[in-house]
Design an enzyme around this catalytic site. Sequence first.
Site: not given
Length: 330
Positions: A79-82, A211, A225
Site C-alpha cells: 500500500g505504498a502508492s500514497r 493504529s 476496522y
Amino acid sequence: MMQSIILYNRTLPERNTERFERSHSMKIIRVLIETFSAGGFAALTEDASDMEPLSGDLFKFGRKSFMGRLANRVALVTGASRGIGEAIAIRLAEEGAHVAINYTSERSRPLAEKVKEQAESHGVKAIVVQADVGNKGQVATMFNQVKEQLGDVEILVNNAGIAPFEPFMQVTEETWDRTYNTNVKSVFLASQLAAQSMIEKRYGKIINVLSTASLMVTSPVIPHYQSSKAAAHMLTKGMAIELGKYNINVNAVGPSTVDTDMCTDFLADPAIRAKEVEANPMKRLGTARQIGDAVVFLASEEAMQVNGHLLMVDGGLTVKAAQPDDHMER
C-alpha cells in the site's frame, strides 16, 4: 594493508581518493568529519578500483554503500502508492534501502511510479509491484517479482489498510471481509512468505502499520476496522514470539489521525478537524513522515532488541484514553 577512503563533496565536481595505512585511524576520522561537514559522503573500501557511480553524490563498492542505516537492504512496503505507505517507502530509500512499492489497482499505478521516481532520486533501486495483498496467489507473485529484481525481502512493512466508515448495524459481510482481508489476512500472507527467506538468513524485520484503534475505540462508526487492527496487534505479538529465535524482529507502529488523503473526506469538516486536534495532547495531527521515521527506527540496527512492540506515534492520545468529542477540564 592499505585501504582507500573515497570522498565526494557536493560542492566539488570531482571525486577524491586518499589512501591510508590501517593504523592511521585518526587521520581517517578527521577526513570523514571534514567531508561530512562540507555536505559530502564517504565510503571505506579495500580497493578503490571497483568504484562505480551510484548517483550524483553517492558511490557504491560491490554491495556496500555509505548511504544510511539501511544501506542495500531490500524492503517491501504494501500500500505504498500514497499516504503513509508513500512516506515510509521514501524514508527507507533515504536510508539506503532498495524499495519495492506495492499498489493494488491500475488506477494507482501512476502514483506508485511517482513514488518509485522519488525513491530512485536517493540513489537506490526501486520497483513497483501490483498485488491485492489479501490474495494469496497475488502475494506470492509479488514476492517472486521482488526477489528477481531486488533480492529477498529483508524489511517487510505491512502498511496496506482500509477503514470504510459504516456503523455496526449497517456493516455488510462484504465490507467485513474486505476489511479483514486487507488489514489482517494481508499481514499473515506477506509475513509468512517474507519469513521463509528471513529464517534462512537468520535476519529480518517485519513492521506492521496499525493504529490507535489497536488499543482503544476511536470512533463509533468503524467497529470492523478497530477489531481488525486489534487482531493485527495480537498477530504481531504472536509472530514476534515465534520468529525471534531466528533473529527476526516483528514490531508495529500505531499512528493516530494522520493528515493524508485517506483522511481527506473525514478531515474536510473544520469542526471534525478541530476536535481531532483538540483531543490530541500535542494539539496537532500527525504526519506521514513521522510514521516513516518510526518505521526506519524499527528497521534499523538500533532496534535489534525491540520485538513484539507496538510503537505508538499518536502524540499521547492512547495515554489520555479520550475520544475526539471528550473535553478535558482546563
